[in-house]
Design a protein around this motif. Structure first.
Motif, short mmCIF file in Angstrom:
data_model
loop_
_atom_site.label_atom_id
_atom_site.label_comp_id
_atom_site.label_asym_id
_atom_site.label_seq_id
_atom_site.Cartn_x
_atom_site.Cartn_y
_atom_site.Cartn_z
N GLU A 196 0.09 4.56 7.68
CA GLU A 196 0.57 3.19 7.67
C GLU A 196 -0.27 2.30 6.78
O GLU A 196 -1.43 2.62 6.48
N ARG A 197 0.32 1.20 6.35
CA ARG A 197 -0.38 0.22 5.52
C ARG A 197 0.20 -1.16 5.76
O ARG A 197 1.35 -1.30 6.11
N GLU A 198 -0.60 -2.18 5.51
CA GLU A 198 -0.12 -3.55 5.67
C GLU A 198 0.14 -4.20 4.31
O GLU A 198 -0.52 -3.89 3.33
N PHE A 199 1.11 -5.09 4.28
CA PHE A 199 1.44 -5.83 3.07
C PHE A 199 1.65 -7.30 3.43
O PHE A 199 2.08 -7.62 4.53
N THR A 200 1.37 -8.17 2.49
CA THR A 200 1.72 -9.57 2.62
C THR A 200 3.03 -9.80 1.87
O THR A 200 3.25 -9.20 0.83
N VAL A 201 3.89 -10.63 2.39
CA VAL A 201 5.12 -11.00 1.68
C VAL A 201 4.79 -12.12 0.69
O VAL A 201 4.67 -13.28 1.07
N TYR A 202 4.58 -11.73 -0.56
CA TYR A 202 4.27 -12.70 -1.61
C TYR A 202 5.54 -13.33 -2.16
O TYR A 202 6.64 -12.84 -1.90
N PHE A 203 5.40 -14.36 -2.98
CA PHE A 203 6.56 -15.00 -3.61
C PHE A 203 7.44 -13.98 -4.35
O PHE A 203 8.65 -14.00 -4.22
N PHE A 204 6.82 -13.07 -5.11
CA PHE A 204 7.62 -12.13 -5.90
C PHE A 204 8.36 -11.12 -5.03
O PHE A 204 9.23 -10.39 -5.51
N ASP A 205 8.04 -11.06 -3.74
CA ASP A 205 8.73 -10.17 -2.81
C ASP A 205 9.97 -10.81 -2.21
O ASP A 205 10.78 -10.13 -1.57
N THR A 206 10.10 -12.12 -2.38
CA THR A 206 11.18 -12.86 -1.70
C THR A 206 12.33 -13.16 -2.66
O THR A 206 12.22 -12.94 -3.86
N ASP A 207 13.41 -13.70 -2.10
CA ASP A 207 14.48 -14.24 -2.94
C ASP A 207 14.82 -15.66 -2.45
O ASP A 207 14.14 -16.20 -1.58
N GLY A 211 14.52 -17.14 1.03
CA GLY A 211 13.24 -17.41 1.67
C GLY A 211 12.65 -16.21 2.39
O GLY A 211 11.60 -16.31 3.02
N VAL A 212 13.33 -15.07 2.29
CA VAL A 212 12.87 -13.86 2.97
C VAL A 212 12.68 -12.73 1.98
O VAL A 212 13.10 -12.82 0.83
N ALA A 213 12.04 -11.64 2.41
CA ALA A 213 11.81 -10.50 1.53
C ALA A 213 13.15 -9.94 1.05
O ALA A 213 14.08 -9.76 1.84
N HIS A 214 13.25 -9.70 -0.24
CA HIS A 214 14.47 -9.13 -0.82
C HIS A 214 14.63 -7.68 -0.36
O HIS A 214 13.65 -6.98 -0.14
N ASN A 215 15.85 -7.21 -0.25
CA ASN A 215 16.08 -5.86 0.29
C ASN A 215 15.39 -4.76 -0.52
O ASN A 215 14.99 -3.74 0.03
N LEU A 216 15.19 -4.94 -1.82
CA LEU A 216 14.50 -3.92 -2.63
C LEU A 216 13.01 -3.88 -2.32
O LEU A 216 12.36 -2.86 -2.50
N THR A 217 12.46 -5.00 -1.87
CA THR A 217 11.03 -5.07 -1.57
C THR A 217 10.63 -4.07 -0.48
O THR A 217 9.61 -3.39 -0.59
N TYR A 218 11.44 -3.98 0.58
CA TYR A 218 11.14 -3.04 1.67
C TYR A 218 11.05 -1.62 1.14
O TYR A 218 10.20 -0.83 1.56
N LEU A 219 11.94 -1.26 0.20
CA LEU A 219 11.95 0.10 -0.33
C LEU A 219 10.78 0.35 -1.27
O LEU A 219 10.28 1.46 -1.38
N ARG A 220 10.29 -0.70 -1.92
CA ARG A 220 9.08 -0.57 -2.74
C ARG A 220 7.87 -0.35 -1.84
O ARG A 220 7.06 0.56 -2.07
N TRP A 221 7.75 -1.14 -0.76
CA TRP A 221 6.65 -0.93 0.20
C TRP A 221 6.70 0.49 0.75
O TRP A 221 5.67 1.16 0.87
N ILE A 222 7.89 0.91 1.13
CA ILE A 222 8.03 2.24 1.74
C ILE A 222 7.65 3.32 0.75
O ILE A 222 6.99 4.30 1.12
N GLU A 223 8.00 3.15 -0.51
CA GLU A 223 7.62 4.17 -1.51
C GLU A 223 6.10 4.25 -1.66
O GLU A 223 5.55 5.34 -1.82
N ALA A 224 5.44 3.12 -1.58
CA ALA A 224 3.97 3.13 -1.66
C ALA A 224 3.38 3.92 -0.49
O ALA A 224 2.53 4.80 -0.67
N VAL A 225 3.85 3.63 0.71
CA VAL A 225 3.29 4.30 1.88
C VAL A 225 3.70 5.77 1.93
O VAL A 225 2.92 6.63 2.34
N ARG A 226 4.91 6.08 1.46
CA ARG A 226 5.36 7.47 1.38
C ARG A 226 4.46 8.27 0.43
O ARG A 226 4.15 9.43 0.68
N THR A 227 4.04 7.63 -0.64
CA THR A 227 3.13 8.28 -1.60
C THR A 227 1.75 8.48 -0.96
O THR A 227 1.11 9.51 -1.15
#
Lengths: 157, 157, 157, 157
Positions: free
Chosen positions: C30-41, C44-60
């Protein structure tokens, strides 16, 4: 992609500080984009990285219009243009749903280096963002700078 | 997010052309990142936009370390820092799987504007990329520039 | 990266439709992430692609924890895991500035194929998003599927 | 954007496991994209997130073609379509410089929920990727689900 090479050929000092609006000379390409949800951030406007993504797309189209398509970039005839510098100014924000026009123009052409100037404009011609970028031609196999093709330089330089 | 405001307060002319390596003074924050597949492009190295995404993350961490967290940015006490200018130089490419260190430091602090200087470095301290960015404090409700808090300026300017 | 191979080894039919919350067995990272401006749309919330980018990082990161780091992926000992399928459910939105925890767990392990299950959770343990992904080991030189290493399968399958 | 709402209206169980190729009925929109450098990863092919970005663009164009443009989404007449589920299969990789065609079609239409099916195809009609997505209409002011407009459902459902 970014460049594994920093030579001593330099541009732009004569321009002074800041990114100047470009004068239309030489090759120019433009394309329109819609500001989709994934282009925006929580501020409701296009995120600063989005403008640079649009510009990279149009810069690549410009290269193709000048006979330097992606096939030539990776095929090795020309070398691959690799970004070494970006100066970008954000003037006004493009909003969700806006239709923007991105214009890219070939600037200076040196031996291995060249510049591209781009603008992102709104439907009424207002300026959202302008950028000046420097690229170097690189041989992807060796990772070294590769001189721009003489005939290409003569034609476009 | 980009800025709806371009005032006449300017920085950086004394720096001459190009982005200088930064001298360590003032507040500084750093973080490490891995170059994942989604950070790279077909050249096998980190894409040029990736460096600016890393830098934005660390720049936001820097703001938080200086008492200007995302909560304060949108809550309106401070105004929201909005990017108006980026100058970035790509010196050497970070490769897939590399571990990079991103360092951001508060530069000049004006009335509504401030600069942040950042470097992306490799595990052996080699320089991949350096950037200088200018931001303006903006009131998100009105979209207008908002003076930086006097106490914050005194402390960090 | 996506896969040039679609074999007939299949998983998941026994799961019925939809993505089930995962039961903790086997390797997990597991890993923690902050929802930065570039993660949102603009919502005002995290864009749906952002979750999959986080998941790819942790999967790696998970792959690395299991002895299958990026070096092994491109070096050819193991083959490179290539995504062939994603099923993702968005349950609750993560907001700008939120701190999220992403957990990834190795699921089923076949001959050339394996699954990874991931969850994105909030600070209070609430579920933002869950995904089940199928990957295939591919020999990057030939572009063909490559059997997972026998010892690796025995250990983790 | 992702959805703050998970109701009990469900689709797709009758489809069995996996994403089926879509049958052409109902409204359909398509667009072409070039695979630029920023769309690829170190494997030399389009990154898995890129396909979902293309699909989101065409899905938004499809909504506009059906009278549900971004203006209506945020203006509140219709509610804003928010992604609750994606099932995507990656069949064959699109390479750097490829020209791809993305087709999106409205699938099932329920009270607050609807599905969109998309395919990413190559120049010779080969299938790169197919996705089935479920969206919910949400009132952005309240964050709650909002029934699809009766006339719109009748026309397109």
């Amino acid at each position: 992609m970014v460049c594994p090479y920093q030579g001593n050929e330099t541009f732009g000092e004569e321009d002074g500080a800041g990114v100047r609006g470009f004068v239309k000379v030489g090759a120019e390409v433009e394309r329109e984009f819609t500001v989709y949800f994934f282009d925006t951030d929580a501020g409701g406007v296009a995120h600063n990285l989005t403008y640079l993504r649009w510009i990279e797309a149009v810069r690549t189209d410009l290269a193709e219009a000048l006979g330097w398509g992606i096939g030539e970039m990776v095929g090795g005839v020309h070398g691959c243009p690799v970004l070494t510098k970006t100066e970008v100014e954000y003037v006004k924000p493009a909003k969700l749903g806006d239709r923007v026009r991105v214009v890219s123009r070939l600037g200076q052409v040196g031996k291995v280096r060249f510049t591209v100037e781009s603008e992102v404009q709104g439907a009424e011609g207002q300026l959202f963002c302008r950028a000046k970028q420097e690229l170097v031609s690189v041989d992807l196999k060796t990772g070294k700078a590769k001189a721009l093709r003489e005939d290409w330089r003569k034609k476009h330089g």
